[in-house]
Scaffold this motif. Structure first.
Motif, mmCIF file in Angstrom:
data_model
loop_
_atom_site.group_PDB
_atom_site.id
_atom_site.type_symbol
_atom_site.label_atom_id
_atom_site.label_comp_id
_atom_site.label_asym_id
_atom_site.label_seq_id
_atom_site.Cartn_x
_atom_site.Cartn_y
_atom_site.Cartn_z
ATOM 1 N N TYR A 59 1.002 -1.153 0.042
ATOM 2 C CA TYR A 59 0.029 0.026 -0.138
ATOM 3 C C TYR A 59 0.942 1.165 0.241
ATOM 4 O O TYR A 59 2.120 1.264 0.713
ATOM 5 C CB TYR A 59 -0.838 0.131 1.188
ATOM 6 N N ASP A 60 0.405 2.308 -0.696
ATOM 7 C CA ASP A 60 1.001 3.683 -0.501
ATOM 8 C C ASP A 60 0.170 4.815 0.102
ATOM 9 O O ASP A 60 -1.247 4.538 0.142
ATOM 10 C CB ASP A 60 1.255 4.191 -1.859
ATOM 11 N N ALA A 61 0.662 5.698 0.949
ATOM 12 C CA ALA A 61 0.047 6.714 1.405
ATOM 13 C C ALA A 61 0.301 7.919 0.402
ATOM 14 O O ALA A 61 1.281 8.470 0.252
ATOM 15 C CB ALA A 61 0.529 7.092 2.756
ATOM 16 N N PHE A 62 -1.023 8.167 -0.342
ATOM 17 C CA PHE A 62 -0.834 9.223 -1.301
ATOM 18 C C PHE A 62 -1.492 10.503 -0.683
ATOM 19 O O PHE A 62 -2.527 10.647 -0.238
ATOM 20 C CB PHE A 62 -1.867 9.076 -2.524
ATOM 21 N N VAL A 63 -0.749 11.613 -0.447
ATOM 22 C CA VAL A 63 -0.928 12.767 0.394
ATOM 23 C C VAL A 63 -1.108 13.837 -0.477
ATOM 24 O O VAL A 63 -0.393 14.356 -1.391
ATOM 25 C CB VAL A 63 0.458 12.989 1.409
ATOM 26 N N THR A 64 -2.076 14.524 -0.248
ATOM 27 C CA THR A 64 -2.406 16.068 -0.789
ATOM 28 C C THR A 64 -2.245 17.024 0.332
ATOM 29 O O THR A 64 -2.696 16.992 1.375
ATOM 30 C CB THR A 64 -3.845 16.046 -1.118
ATOM 31 N N TYR A 65 -1.341 17.892 -0.105
ATOM 32 C CA TYR A 65 -1.036 19.146 0.875
ATOM 33 C C TYR A 65 -2.045 20.225 0.489
ATOM 34 O O TYR A 65 -2.770 20.218 -0.230
ATOM 35 C CB TYR A 65 0.443 19.495 0.594
ATOM 36 N N ASP A 71 -1.446 23.148 -0.348
ATOM 37 C CA ASP A 71 -1.471 24.019 -1.620
ATOM 38 C C ASP A 71 -1.759 23.086 -2.768
ATOM 39 O O ASP A 71 -1.448 23.756 -4.005
ATOM 40 C CB ASP A 71 0.012 24.360 -1.748
ATOM 41 N N GLY A 72 -2.279 21.972 -2.637
ATOM 42 C CA GLY A 72 -2.526 21.123 -3.719
ATOM 43 C C GLY A 72 -1.490 20.258 -4.456
ATOM 44 O O GLY A 72 -1.834 19.464 -5.216
ATOM 45 N N SER A 73 -0.202 20.380 -3.787
ATOM 46 C CA SER A 73 0.859 19.350 -4.355
ATOM 47 C C SER A 73 0.446 18.101 -3.614
ATOM 48 O O SER A 73 -0.279 18.043 -2.611
ATOM 49 C CB SER A 73 2.011 19.961 -3.805
ATOM 50 N N THR A 74 0.966 17.115 -4.138
ATOM 51 C CA THR A 74 0.952 15.635 -3.674
ATOM 52 C C THR A 74 2.269 14.887 -3.581
ATOM 53 O O THR A 74 3.461 15.349 -3.936
ATOM 54 C CB THR A 74 -0.003 14.985 -4.752
ATOM 55 N N GLU A 75 2.363 13.677 -2.504
ATOM 56 C CA GLU A 75 3.474 12.992 -2.556
ATOM 57 C C GLU A 75 3.042 11.756 -2.172
ATOM 58 O O GLU A 75 2.011 11.516 -1.650
ATOM 59 C CB GLU A 75 4.197 13.719 -1.581
ATOM 60 N N ASN A 76 3.795 10.395 -2.610
ATOM 61 C CA ASN A 76 3.480 9.093 -2.409
ATOM 62 C C ASN A 76 4.432 8.760 -1.359
ATOM 63 O O ASN A 76 5.850 9.112 -1.252
ATOM 64 C CB ASN A 76 3.776 8.428 -3.678
ATOM 65 N N LEU A 111 0.960 21.689 5.581
ATOM 66 C CA LEU A 111 -0.378 21.487 6.092
ATOM 67 C C LEU A 111 -0.786 20.116 5.171
ATOM 68 O O LEU A 111 -0.592 19.846 4.042
ATOM 69 C CB LEU A 111 -1.456 22.192 6.188
ATOM 70 N N ILE A 112 -1.396 18.980 6.004
ATOM 71 C CA ILE A 112 -1.899 17.746 5.229
ATOM 72 C C ILE A 112 -3.325 17.693 5.137
ATOM 73 O O ILE A 112 -3.970 17.711 6.007
ATOM 74 C CB ILE A 112 -1.284 16.894 6.071
ATOM 75 N N LYS A 113 -3.889 17.579 4.012
ATOM 76 C CA LYS A 113 -5.287 17.888 3.615
ATOM 77 C C LYS A 113 -5.874 16.461 3.585
ATOM 78 O O LYS A 113 -6.922 16.303 4.180
ATOM 79 C CB LYS A 113 -5.443 18.550 2.299
ATOM 80 N N THR A 114 -5.391 15.453 2.830
ATOM 81 C CA THR A 114 -5.908 14.435 2.822
ATOM 82 C C THR A 114 -4.882 13.076 2.609
ATOM 83 O O THR A 114 -3.712 13.586 2.189
ATOM 84 C CB THR A 114 -6.979 13.945 1.705
ATOM 85 N N VAL A 115 -5.222 12.003 3.113
ATOM 86 C CA VAL A 115 -4.133 10.755 3.018
ATOM 87 C C VAL A 115 -5.127 9.597 2.371
ATOM 88 O O VAL A 115 -5.860 9.357 3.035
ATOM 89 C CB VAL A 115 -3.625 10.750 4.262
ATOM 90 N N HIS A 116 -4.666 9.106 1.111
ATOM 91 C CA HIS A 116 -5.308 8.177 0.616
ATOM 92 C C HIS A 116 -4.263 6.792 0.805
ATOM 93 O O HIS A 116 -3.247 6.996 0.308
ATOM 94 C CB HIS A 116 -5.693 8.377 -1.139
ATOM 95 N N PHE A 117 -4.969 5.752 1.400
ATOM 96 C CA PHE A 117 -4.433 4.485 1.525
ATOM 97 C C PHE A 117 -4.902 3.314 0.652
ATOM 98 O O PHE A 117 -5.875 3.031 0.450
ATOM 99 C CB PHE A 117 -4.595 4.032 3.018
ATOM 100 N N GLY A 118 -3.795 3.291 -0.288
ATOM 101 C CA GLY A 118 -4.355 2.284 -1.519
ATOM 102 C C GLY A 118 -2.936 2.006 -2.373
ATOM 103 O O GLY A 118 -1.863 1.963 -2.168
ATOM 104 N N LEU A 119 -3.363 2.278 -3.868
ATOM 105 C CA LEU A 119 -2.132 2.099 -4.716
ATOM 106 C C LEU A 119 -1.521 3.499 -4.696
ATOM 107 O O LEU A 119 -2.039 4.560 -4.440
ATOM 108 C CB LEU A 119 -2.720 1.605 -6.032
ATOM 109 N N ASN A 129 -0.162 7.145 -6.339
ATOM 110 C CA ASN A 129 -0.991 8.020 -6.987
ATOM 111 C C ASN A 129 -2.451 8.052 -6.744
ATOM 112 O O ASN A 129 -3.480 8.526 -7.416
ATOM 113 C CB ASN A 129 -0.741 8.051 -8.276
ATOM 114 N N GLY A 130 -2.958 7.536 -5.589
ATOM 115 C CA GLY A 130 -4.359 7.464 -5.017
ATOM 116 C C GLY A 130 -5.358 6.550 -5.881
ATOM 117 O O GLY A 130 -6.294 6.390 -5.735
#
Length: 222
Positions: A134-140, A142-147, A164-172, A174-175
Motif C-alpha cells: 500500500y501507498d499513502a498518497f498525500v495531498t497538501y 497547496d494542492g501538491s501531492t506526494e507518495n 499542511l496535510i489535507k487528505t491521505v489516501h491509502f491504496g495504490l 497516486n491514489g
C-alpha cells in the motif's frame, strides 16, 4: 551621504527577515510514535472506541463520531460506505475499508486544523497480511501531492509538514483504488506544530533600530 548608506542596510535586513519567515520546511516522516507526538501540540487521537459505531458505518457517521471531526471515506467500495469498525476479536476498535479495500482520511475540517489541513498526521497500521503493498498518497494544503511507500506489515506512519496535510489516501500509488490487501488502522492522530523557534524581530522593530542608528550617527557627527 550617511543616510544613503544606512537606509539600504535597513531595507536589506527587513528583506532577509521577510524571506526567512516565509520559508517552508520539507515534509518529515516518522516511524516512531513517541518522536512524532513530541513534535506536536494539541494532539488528538481517534481510537475508534466510541460505542456508537456500528460494524458498517457511512462516511457521515464516521465524521460525526470521530475524535477531532476527522473524515473517513472508503474508496473502492461505494454504496454502502464500507467503513468497518471492528467491535470484537483480536483487532477490536480498529478501522478497515471493507477490510480488503482502499480508503481516504480527510483532514480539511477538523477541530484543530484549517481548510488546508493539519500540521501533523499519523496512525498505527495494524497490518496488511496479504502481501499487497500500500501507498499513502498525500495531498497538501497547496494542492501538491506526494507518495509514501508503506509496503506490508504492521508499523507506525507519521508525517508533519508546514504545507499542511489535507487528505491521505491509502491504496495504490497516486491514489489508485484497490479491492485487495488486508489494511487495518488504529489510533489516527492529528496535531498542531510545537513552537521551538526564537521569534524573529518584527519589521517595525528593525526599522526603529535603523532610525536609532541614524540618530546616533548624526549626533556623533555634530
Amino acid at each position: 551621504m550617511l543616510l544613503k548608506k544606512i537606509i539600504p542596510t535597513v531595507v536589506i535586513v527587513l528583506g532577509l527577515a521577510s524571506f526567512t519567515s516565509s520559508a517552508v520546511a520539507a515534509a518529515i516522516v516518522y516511524t516512531d510514535r513517541g518522536l512524532f507526538e513530541g513534535a506536536l501540540q494539541n494532539v488528538i487521537i481517534d481510537d475508534f472506541s466510541n460505542d456508537d459505531y456500528d460494524f458498517l458505518n457511512t462516511d457521515a457517521v464516521m465524521k460525526n463520531l470521530s475524535a477531532g471531526s476527522i473524515g473517513y471515506e472508503s474508496t473502492f467500495f461505494g454504496v454502502p460506505d464500507w467503513n468497518i469498525v471492528q467491535n470484537s476479536g483480536p483487532q477490536v476498535d480498529t478501522l478497515c475499508w471493507g477490510c480488503n479495500g482502499s480508503g481516504m482520511i480527510i483532514l480539511d475540517d477538523t477541530t484543530i486544523g484549517s481548510a488546508d489541513g493539519v500540521f501533523g498526521f499519523g496512525l498505527d497500521i495494524i497490518g496488511n497480511s496479504t502481501g499487497t503493498p500500500y501507498d499513502a498518497f498525500v495531498t497538501y494544503g497547496d494542492g501538491s501531492t506526494e507518495n509514501f511507500d508503506l509496503g506490508t506489515g504492521a508499523k507506525f506512519f507519521g508525517l508533519t509538514s508546514d504545507l499542511l496535510i489535507k487528505t491521505v489516501h491509502f491504496g495504490l500509488v497516486n491514489g489508485g483504488i484497490t479491492g485487495s490487501g488486508s489494511f487495518t488502522v488504529d489510533n489516527v492522530t492529528i496535531g498542531n506544530m510545537r513552537s521551538t523557534t526564537v521569534p524573529e524581530p518584527a519589521p517595525l522593530a528593525l526599522l526603529g533600530l535603523g532610525l536609532l542608528g541614524l540618530g546616533l550617527a548624526r549626533k556623533r557627527r555634530n
